[in-house]
Design a protein around this motif. Structure first.
Motif, PDB file in Angstrom:
ATOM      1  N   ASP A 167      -6.880   9.091  11.558  1.00  0.00           N
ATOM      2  CA  ASP A 167      -6.812   8.171  10.422  1.00  0.00           C
ATOM      3  C   ASP A 167      -8.208   7.664  10.054  1.00  0.00           C
ATOM      4  OD1 ASP A 167      -5.612   6.367   8.545  1.00  0.00           O
ATOM      5  OD2 ASP A 167      -6.002   4.766   9.989  1.00  0.00           O
ATOM      6  N   ARG A 168      -8.942   7.216  11.059  1.00  0.00           N
ATOM      7  CA  ARG A 168     -10.259   6.649  10.777  1.00  0.00           C
ATOM      8  C   ARG A 168     -11.249   7.705  10.317  1.00  0.00           C
ATOM      9  NH1 ARG A 168     -11.367   2.610  15.751  1.00  0.00           N
ATOM     10  NH2 ARG A 168     -13.471   2.585  14.935  1.00  0.00           N
ATOM     11  N   LYS A 169     -11.177   8.874  10.961  1.00  0.00           N
ATOM     12  CA  LYS A 169     -12.113   9.944  10.598  1.00  0.00           C
ATOM     13  C   LYS A 169     -11.841  10.415   9.167  1.00  0.00           C
ATOM     14  CE  LYS A 169     -15.286  12.967  11.931  1.00  0.00           C
ATOM     15  NZ  LYS A 169     -16.578  12.574  12.510  1.00  0.00           N
ATOM     16  N   LEU A 170     -10.563  10.610   8.876  1.00  0.00           N
ATOM     17  CA  LEU A 170     -10.206  11.084   7.539  1.00  0.00           C
ATOM     18  C   LEU A 170     -10.594  10.034   6.496  1.00  0.00           C
ATOM     19  CD1 LEU A 170      -8.834  13.494   6.229  1.00  0.00           C
ATOM     20  CD2 LEU A 170      -6.682  12.282   6.364  1.00  0.00           C
ATOM     21  N   HIS A 171     -10.314   8.783   6.805  1.00  0.00           N
ATOM     22  CA  HIS A 171     -10.676   7.686   5.915  1.00  0.00           C
ATOM     23  C   HIS A 171     -12.176   7.721   5.635  1.00  0.00           C
ATOM     24  CE1 HIS A 171     -10.102   3.904   3.942  1.00  0.00           C
ATOM     25  NE2 HIS A 171     -10.825   3.215   4.804  1.00  0.00           N
ATOM     26  N   ALA A 172     -12.954   7.915   6.704  1.00  0.00           N
ATOM     27  CA  ALA A 172     -14.411   7.958   6.553  1.00  0.00           C
ATOM     28  C   ALA A 172     -14.844   9.159   5.733  1.00  0.00           C
ATOM     29  CB  ALA A 172     -15.065   7.999   7.933  1.00  0.00           C
ATOM     30  N   ARG A 173     -14.253  10.313   6.005  1.00  0.00           N
ATOM     31  CA  ARG A 173     -14.667  11.518   5.277  1.00  0.00           C
ATOM     32  C   ARG A 173     -14.281  11.420   3.807  1.00  0.00           C
ATOM     33  NH1 ARG A 173     -17.578  13.900   5.126  1.00  0.00           N
ATOM     34  NH2 ARG A 173     -17.251  16.114   5.327  1.00  0.00           N
TER      35      ARG A 173
ATOM     36  N   LEU B  11       3.996  15.334  11.149  1.00  0.00           N
ATOM     37  CA  LEU B  11       3.450  14.004  11.429  1.00  0.00           C
ATOM     38  C   LEU B  11       2.067  13.860  10.807  1.00  0.00           C
ATOM     39  CD1 LEU B  11       4.613  11.714  13.191  1.00  0.00           C
ATOM     40  CD2 LEU B  11       3.086  12.457  15.000  1.00  0.00           C
ATOM     41  N   LEU B  12       1.251  14.905  11.004  1.00  0.00           N
ATOM     42  CA  LEU B  12      -0.122  14.837  10.504  1.00  0.00           C
ATOM     43  C   LEU B  12      -0.157  14.808   8.981  1.00  0.00           C
ATOM     44  CD1 LEU B  12      -2.078  17.173  12.941  1.00  0.00           C
ATOM     45  CD2 LEU B  12      -1.916  14.688  12.911  1.00  0.00           C
ATOM     46  N   VAL B  13       0.743  15.572   8.363  1.00  0.00           N
ATOM     47  CA  VAL B  13       0.766  15.582   6.898  1.00  0.00           C
ATOM     48  C   VAL B  13       1.114  14.195   6.367  1.00  0.00           C
ATOM     49  CG1 VAL B  13       2.010  16.464   4.894  1.00  0.00           C
ATOM     50  CG2 VAL B  13       1.248  18.033   6.658  1.00  0.00           C
ATOM     51  N   ILE B  14       2.137  13.577   6.963  1.00  0.00           N
ATOM     52  CA  ILE B  14       2.532  12.241   6.513  1.00  0.00           C
ATOM     53  C   ILE B  14       1.398  11.245   6.746  1.00  0.00           C
ATOM     54  CG2 ILE B  14       4.138  10.338   6.933  1.00  0.00           C
ATOM     55  CD1 ILE B  14       6.254  12.499   7.512  1.00  0.00           C
ATOM     56  N   MET B  15       0.766  11.368   7.925  1.00  0.00           N
ATOM     57  CA  MET B  15      -0.382  10.521   8.243  1.00  0.00           C
ATOM     58  C   MET B  15      -1.493  10.672   7.211  1.00  0.00           C
ATOM     59  SD  MET B  15      -0.581   8.638  10.849  1.00  0.00           S
ATOM     60  CE  MET B  15      -2.334   8.670  10.524  1.00  0.00           C
ATOM     61  N   ALA B  16      -1.779  11.950   6.879  1.00  0.00           N
ATOM     62  CA  ALA B  16      -2.863  12.219   5.924  1.00  0.00           C
ATOM     63  C   ALA B  16      -2.536  11.595   4.576  1.00  0.00           C
ATOM     64  CB  ALA B  16      -3.072  13.722   5.787  1.00  0.00           C
ATOM     65  N   LEU B  17      -1.258  11.672   4.180  1.00  0.00           N
ATOM     66  CA  LEU B  17      -0.848  11.059   2.914  1.00  0.00           C
ATOM     67  C   LEU B  17      -1.085   9.555   2.938  1.00  0.00           C
ATOM     68  CD1 LEU B  17       2.443  12.884   1.908  1.00  0.00           C
ATOM     69  CD2 LEU B  17       0.320  12.760   0.615  1.00  0.00           C
ATOM     70  N   ILE B  18      -0.718   8.934   4.053  1.00  0.00           N
ATOM     71  CA  ILE B  18      -0.905   7.482   4.176  1.00  0.00           C
ATOM     72  C   ILE B  18      -2.390   7.141   4.080  1.00  0.00           C
ATOM     73  CG2 ILE B  18      -0.742   5.546   5.785  1.00  0.00           C
ATOM     74  CD1 ILE B  18       1.873   6.722   6.785  1.00  0.00           C
ATOM     75  N   THR B  19      -3.211   7.922   4.786  1.00  0.00           N
ATOM     76  CA  THR B  19      -4.650   7.662   4.758  1.00  0.00           C
ATOM     77  C   THR B  19      -5.217   7.844   3.359  1.00  0.00           C
ATOM     78  OG1 THR B  19      -4.733   8.507   7.002  1.00  0.00           O
ATOM     79  CG2 THR B  19      -6.819   8.209   5.887  1.00  0.00           C
ATOM     80  N   LEU B  20      -4.770   8.910   2.691  1.00  0.00           N
ATOM     81  CA  LEU B  20      -5.262   9.154   1.335  1.00  0.00           C
ATOM     82  C   LEU B  20      -4.907   7.989   0.421  1.00  0.00           C
ATOM     83  CD1 LEU B  20      -6.591  11.133  -0.615  1.00  0.00           C
ATOM     84  CD2 LEU B  20      -4.345  12.059  -1.098  1.00  0.00           C
ATOM     85  N   LEU B  21      -3.652   7.530   0.525  1.00  0.00           N
ATOM     86  CA  LEU B  21      -3.231   6.422  -0.332  1.00  0.00           C
ATOM     87  C   LEU B  21      -4.025   5.163  -0.022  1.00  0.00           C
ATOM     88  CD1 LEU B  21       0.622   6.860  -0.524  1.00  0.00           C
ATOM     89  CD2 LEU B  21      -1.008   6.977  -2.400  1.00  0.00           C
ATOM     90  N   ARG B  22      -4.274   4.908   1.251  1.00  0.00           N
ATOM     91  CA  ARG B  22      -4.966   3.673   1.582  1.00  0.00           C
ATOM     92  C   ARG B  22      -6.436   3.747   1.181  1.00  0.00           C
ATOM     93  NH1 ARG B  22      -7.659   2.031   6.649  1.00  0.00           N
ATOM     94  NH2 ARG B  22      -8.000   3.839   7.963  1.00  0.00           N
ATOM     95  N   SER B  23      -6.953   4.977   1.049  1.00  0.00           N
ATOM     96  CA  SER B  23      -8.333   5.092   0.587  1.00  0.00           C
ATOM     97  C   SER B  23      -8.440   4.936  -0.920  1.00  0.00           C
ATOM     98  CB  SER B  23      -8.918   6.450   0.974  1.00  0.00           C
ATOM     99  OG  SER B  23      -8.758   6.686   2.329  1.00  0.00           O
ATOM    100  N   ALA B  24      -7.396   5.354  -1.630  1.00  0.00           N
ATOM    101  CA  ALA B  24      -7.538   5.472  -3.077  1.00  0.00           C
ATOM    102  C   ALA B  24      -7.055   4.251  -3.837  1.00  0.00           C
ATOM    103  CB  ALA B  24      -6.793   6.714  -3.565  1.00  0.00           C
ATOM    104  N   LEU B  25      -6.508   3.246  -3.153  1.00  0.00           N
ATOM    105  CA  LEU B  25      -5.912   2.129  -3.874  1.00  0.00           C
ATOM    106  C   LEU B  25      -6.531   0.800  -3.471  1.00  0.00           C
ATOM    107  CD1 LEU B  25      -2.214   3.267  -3.584  1.00  0.00           C
ATOM    108  CD2 LEU B  25      -3.551   3.227  -5.670  1.00  0.00           C
ATOM    109  N   ALA B  26      -6.415  -0.165  -4.370  1.00  0.00           N
ATOM    110  CA  ALA B  26      -6.832  -1.528  -4.056  1.00  0.00           C
ATOM    111  C   ALA B  26      -5.614  -2.296  -3.560  1.00  0.00           C
ATOM    112  CB  ALA B  26      -7.422  -2.205  -5.287  1.00  0.00           C
ATOM    113  N   ARG B  27      -5.876  -3.382  -2.828  1.00  0.00           N
ATOM    114  CA  ARG B  27      -4.780  -4.188  -2.313  1.00  0.00           C
ATOM    115  C   ARG B  27      -4.091  -4.945  -3.448  1.00  0.00           C
ATOM    116  NH1 ARG B  27      -7.481  -8.277   0.101  1.00  0.00           N
ATOM    117  NH2 ARG B  27      -8.089  -6.886   1.748  1.00  0.00           N
TER     118      ARG B  27
END
Lengths: 127, 404, 313
Positions: free
Chosen positions: C28-34, C263-279
Motif C-alpha cells: 500500500d505504502r510503496k504503491l502510494h509513493a510510486r 486481494l492485491l487487485v482490490i488493495m491496489a484499487l483502494i490505494t489508487l482511489l486514496r491517492s487520487a481523491l481529496a478528503r
C-alpha cells in the motif's frame, strides 16, 4: 467537466516513470552550481583587515590579534547563515564559499574552524 | 447551543498549522459557533534586532523574516533605504530583482497549492506541486546562490549578474512549469472532490474584504482589484505588461483560481523581463552611513501587500524599522471566514490566506486602562520572558542545554 | 486440538495475518509513493515501524479510562482476526462455516470501528471525542450499502454462508459478473470502513490531529495499526470471496494464488482511489453515501431479485 479522480492518468503514468525523489544519502545529491555552501578559508591570503567581521550578520567570524602581525581567525559554521557577505567584502579572496552543503556534525566544536594567520611582510614598493 | 458546544484548540501546535498560532474554536457538533485568534507564539524581535545592526547586516536579517517571501521583505526594506539615501539603482539591477520576485511568486504559489491539497487530505496534489516547485527552487539557487534566502539584494543593486546562458535556462524551466500549471488549472476545474471541498468555503464578500483590509490574493478573490505592482509600481513593474487577476467567487476556490492565474501572469512577466533586460552595471556604490530621513515602502509579496517603514538617523544603523507582513492584514478576515462553517473547513480556510505567522508576530505592550502603548527593549523583553515562565514554575535560566 | 491451535496461531490465524499485514502495508505504502512519483519505503519498513512502536513508552492520559483504553485495540484485533476464519481462502470451503457466517463476518468487521470509538471516547481528548463521533456517524453511512451489496450477491446464491456462496458461484461460472455494480458499491463502502481517503474523516490529520487515535502511543498504537491492517485484509478478502468467487476449484495452491491475486487487485484499487481523491467533509460523505451509493446498492438488490425470479426458477 467535473469528474472524480481526475488525476488517475497522471498517477498511472508515474507508476512507470522514474521517481522524482532519490534515496539520498545512499545516492549522492548535488545542489546547482553557485549555491553558497561551506566556507573555505585560506590563511595564506588573509591580511587580518577584519572587513569580514564588520559585516557578518551572524557574528560568526572573529579575528583576534595574537602577536605582532599574527592573528587567530575563528569561523563558527554553526552561526554562519551562508549569505556570502564576508566573501564579497574580502579584498584578498581569502574567504570563499564552496558548494558543499553537507554540514551536519555531531559535535558543535567540529563546526568551529580555527586558523593562525601570519601575513607575510611584502617588500615595500620602491618609490 | 452553548450547552453542547466544546472548545477545540487548533494550535499553537497542530498538524494543520506549519507555524504556531492559536485558534480556539467553539464547536457545536461539527459547526463552528465562535472563534478566537491568538498570535504571538513566534515573536522573534526582528524589528528591534534591526536597530542593533548595520544596514548591510539588516538585509540578511530582514530576509529571514519569512522563509518563502524572503525576497519580498528584503526588497521592500532596501527600497526604503535606497529612497532615504537617494540612490539611483541601475535598471539592470531592478530587472534582476523583478525576475527573482516573480520566480519567488512562482514557488510560493505552487507551495500554497500543495499545502491547500494537504489541508483537504489530497496529499497527492502536495507531492506533485512540490515536485514541480523544486525546479523553480533549483533555478533560484542557480541564479542567486540559495534556495530560499536568496541574498541577491544589496543596497544599491544586486550581488550577482545573470548571463545569457542562465536566461536560456530560466526560459526552459518556465516553459516546463507553465505546462504543469496548465495541468493544475485543468485539475482545479475537473476534480470533483477538490471542487467540493473548496467552493463555497470561507466566504468573504467584497464589502467585508474592504472593511477588514484584506490584501493580496485573498482580497483579489473577493473581487477587489488591488495589486501594488500596478497601483504603485516599484522596481521595474512600471515597464512591464501584466494584468491583475481577480475572481468574484469570494471563497477558497476563488483564491485557488486567482493564485493559479497569477502563476500564468508570472510566466509572462518573467519572459518579458528576460527579453527586455537592459545592459549595464548591476549595482552602484552605497554609503555605509545613511543620511537622516524616513521612508515607507510597499511591495506586492505573493501573500499580499508588504509594508516596510525605515527611519534613519545618519549613522550606519537604522533608528527604527517597522514591518507589516501581509498575513497580519489578512488575519482579521479569517475570523469572518470561519463563521458558521464546519470544523473540517478550518484548516483550508486558515491556509487559504497563505498565512505566515512568524512574519506577522510583533509585540507591543498595551495598557487597557489608560489606552497607552509602548514597546519593550531587548533586555526588558528577555527579562519579561524569563519572569513569565518563572511565574509558571519553569526557570529557563537554569536549563542547561546538553550540548557536547 | 493441535489443528485448531495451528489454525488460530499459525495459518490462517495470527502469524499468517501478521506477515500478510506487513506485506499489505508495504504494498500500500510503496504503491502510494510510486503513484505520487516518490521512491517509497523499503520492504521492511512496516516491520521496523511495528518494532519501534513496541519499544516506545505507552502514555495514558490521567483522565482516560485505563481499562477500556488498553483493551480496545486488542478487541479490535481479535475481532478482525476471527472474521478471517470464515472466509474461503484456497477452495470453496472455509475453515469454519455455518449458515449465517456472512452476517457474522460483517458484524465482526464492525467491531473494530466500535472499539476504536470506545477507545477514543474514553481517552477524553477533544480530538479523540470528535474523531470517535465522526467514526460512528460514518458507520451509519457506509454500513447499509455494504450490507446491501453483499446481500445482493448472497440473494442470488440463496445462502447466508460464505462457503456455500462460493460453491454456488463455482457451479455457475460467469454469474459473478452480475454483481459488478454491487462490487463498486462494496468497494466504496470498504473505503469508508477502512477510513481511507476520501473517507478518512474520523482521523483527518489536518483537522483533528489523528481523531480517535490521537492519545494512543507505543505498543497500543502498534496494535491499532495492526488491527487496521488486518481489517483491511479481511475486508478485501471478504470482497474477493463475495464478488470474485472464481478459480477456487482448481486445487488449493492455484486457488490460494488466485486469492492473493484478487486481494492485491482490490488493495491496489483502494490505494489508487486514496491517492487520487481529496478528503470529503462528513456531511458530504453522508450525503454521497445515502444519495448515490445506497441507491446503487438498492438497484443491485432489486435487479438480483428480478433476475432470480425470472431465470432461476
Amino acid at each position: 467537466m467535473k469528474k472524480p479522480a481526475a488525476m488517475t492518468r497522471q498517477l498511472l503514468r508515474s507508476l512507470f516513470a522514474k521517481p522524482a525523489t532519490s534515496r539520498y544519502p545512499y545516492e549522492p545529491s548535488k545542489l546547482p552550481r553557485g549555491t553558497r555552501g561551506r566556507l573555505k578559508f585560506d590563511p595564506a591570503k588573509c591580511i587580518g583587515c577584519r572587513l569580514c567581521v564588520r559585516d557578518c550578520p551572524a557574528g560568526g567570524i572573529e579575528v583576534t590579534k595574537t602577536g605582532d602581525r599574527q592573528f587567530e581567525v575563528v569561523i563558527d559554521l554553526g552561526k554562519c547563515i551562508y549569505c556570502g557577505q564576508c566573501a564579497e567584502n574580502c579584498n584578498k579572496e581569502a574567504i570563499m564559499l564552496s558548494d558543499d552543503f553537507e554540514l551536519a556534525e555531531l559535535q558543535n566544536s567540529k563546526l568551529v574552524l580555527r586558523y593562525d594567520v601570519k601575513p607575510e611582510r611584502k617588500p615595500a614598493p620602491e618609490s | 447551543m452553548s450547552d453542547h458546544s466544546i472548545t477545540v484548540p487548533i494550535g499553537p501546535q497542530h498538524p494543520a498549522l506549519k507555524e504556531p498560532a492559536g485558534f480556539m474554536l467553539q464547536v457545536s457538533g461539527e459547526k463552528i459557533t465562535g472563534v478566537s485568534i491568538r498570535l504571538g507564539y513566534n515573536h522573534r524581535g526582528i524589528e528591534k534586532a534591526c536597530e542593533d545592526r548595520s544596514y548591510i547586516q539588516d538585509i540578511y536579517l530582514i530576509e529571514r523574516i519569512c522563509g518563502i517571501c524572503s525576497h519580498s521583505h528584503s526588497t521592500a526594506f532596501i527600497q526604503a533605504v535606497e529612497e532615504i539615501a537617494g540612490l539611483q539603482v541601475p535598471p539592470r539591477a531592478q530587472y534582476i530583482r523583478t525576475l527573482v520576485a516573480e520566480l519567488e511568486r512562482l514557488h510560493s504559489h505552487l507551495l500554497w497549492l500543495g499545502v491547500a491539497g494537504h489541508e483537504i487530505g489530497f496529499d497527492t496534489l502536495l507531492m506533485y506541486t512540490w515536485r514541480d516547485r523544486e525546479s523553480v527552487l533549483d533555478l533560484l539557487a542557480d541564479l542567486t546562490g540559495n534556495r530560499v534566502n536568496y541574498g541577491i539584494n544589496t543596497i544599491g543593486g544586486v550581488r550577482r549578474d545573470i548571463d545569457p546562458a542562465k536566461i536560456e535556462n530560466i526560459l526552459k524551466i518556465v516553459d516546463a512549469v507553465e505546462e504543469r500549471t496548465k495541468y493544475y488549472i485543468n485539475l482545479a476545474t475537473e476534480e470533483t472532490t477538490l471542487i467540493q471541498r473548496l467552493s463555497g468555503v470561507g466566504a468573504l464578500s467584497k464589502e467585508d474584504a474592504l472593511r477588514l483590509g484584506a490584501v493580496g490574493p485573498t482580497a483579489r478573490a473577493s473581487g477587489v482589484a488591488r495589486d501594488v505592482r500596478r497601483d504603485d509600481p516599484y522596481i521595474s513593474y512600471g515597464e512591464l505588461d501584466f494584468k491583475v487577476c481577480t475572481s468574484d467567487q469570494c471563497d477558497v476556490y476563488g483564491r485557488t483560481v486567482v493564485r493559479l492565474l497569477e502563476l500564468m501572469e508570472s510566466f509572462s512577466i518573467i519572459r518579458q523581463v528576460c527579453a527586455k533586460m537592459p545592459d549595464g552595471p548591476v549595482s552602484v556604490k552605497a554609503p555605509r552611513k545613511v543620511p537622516a530621513g524616513e521612508a515607507l515602502s510597499r511591495y506586492e509579496a505573493p501573500r499580499g501587500e508588504d509594508v516596510h517603514y525605515v527611519r534613519a538617523n545618519g549613522t550606519d544603523r537604522p533608528e527604527r524599522v517597522k514591518v507589516r507582513a501581509p498575513t497580519l492584514a489578512n488575519l482579521q478576515s479569517v475570523a469572518k471566514m470561519l463563521e458558521d462553517r464546519y470544523l473540517a473547513d478550518t484548516p483550508i480556510i486558515i491556509a487559504a490566506i497563505d498565512p505566515c505567522f512568524s512574519c506577522t508576530d510583533r509585540m507591543i505592550v498595551t495598557d487597557e486602562r489608560s489606552g497607552s502603548t509602548r514597546g519593550m527593549c531587548w533586555d526588558e523583553l528577555r527579562r519579561h520572558g524569563i519572569e513569565w515562565y518563572r511565574a509558571r514554575g519553569i526557570d529557563t535560566t537554569r536549563i542547561k542545554l546538553a550540548l557536547p | 486440538m493441535a489443528q485448531i491451535l495451528f489454525h488460530i496461531f499459525i495459518f490462517p490465524g495470527i502469524l499468517f495475518l501478521l506477515v500478510m499485514s506487513f506485506l499489505i502495508e508495504f504494498i500500500d505504502r510503496k504503491l502510494h509513493a510510486r503513484l505520487q512519483n516518490r521512491v517509497g519505503p523499503p520492504w521492511f519498513q512496516p516491520l521496523a515501524d511495528f518494532i519501534k512502536l513496541l519499544g516506545k513508552e505507552v502514555v495514558i492520559t490521567d483522565e482516560a479510562d485505563v481499562t477500556i483504553f488498553r483493551v480496545m485495540p486488542l478487541v479490535a484485533l481479535t475481532a478482525a482476526v476471527t472474521a478471517f476464519f470464515y472466509i474461503p481462502l484456497w477452495g470453496t470451503e472455509a475453515i469454519y462455516s455455518f449458515n449465517g457466517d456472512l452476517i457474522v463476518v460483517l458484524y465482526l468487521l464492525t467491531l473494530p470501528t466500535l472499539s476504536f470509538f470506545l477507545g477514543g471516547w474514553y481517552s477524553r481528548s477533544v480530538y479523540s471525542a470528535i474523531g470517535a463521533t465522526r467514526a460512528l456517524t460514518q458507520l451509519f453511512a457506509y454500513e447499509v450499502p455494504l450490507l446491501l451489496s453483499v446481500l445482493a450477491s448472497a440473494l442470488l446464491a440463496g445462502t447466508w454462508s460464505l462457503s456455500e456462496l462460493t460453491r454456488f458461484y463455482d457451479a455457475h461460472p460467469g454469474w459473478w459478473l452480475f454483481n459488478l455494480v454491487g462490487f463498486v458499491v462494496a468497494l466504496i463502502a470498504l473505503l469508508g470502513k477502512l477510513e481511507k481517503v476520501p473517507f478518512d474523516i474520523p482521523e483527518a490529520e489536518t483537522e483533528i490531529v489523528a481523531g480517535y487515535l490521537t492519545e494512543y502511543s507505543g505498543s497500543l498504537y502498534a496494535f491499532i495499526r495492526l488491527a487496521l491492517n488486518v481489517e483491511m485484509i479481511v475486508g478485501s478478502a471478504l470482497l474477493a470471496a463475495v464478488f470474485f468467487p472464481w478459480g477456487l476449484s482448481c486445487g488449493p495452491l492455484a486457488g490460494f494464488a488466485f486469492f492473493i491475486l484478487k486481494l492485491l487487485v482490490i488493495m491496489a484499487l483502494i490505494t489508487l482511489l486514496r491517492s487520487a481523491l481529496a478528503r470529503l467533509r462528513i456531511d458530504q460523505m453522508i450525503q454521497f453515501c445515502w444519495k448515490y451509493v445506497s441507491t446503487l446498492a438498492f438497484a443491485q438488490v432489486i435487479a438480483t431479485l428480478i433476475f432470480k425470479g425470472v431465470f432461476v426458477k
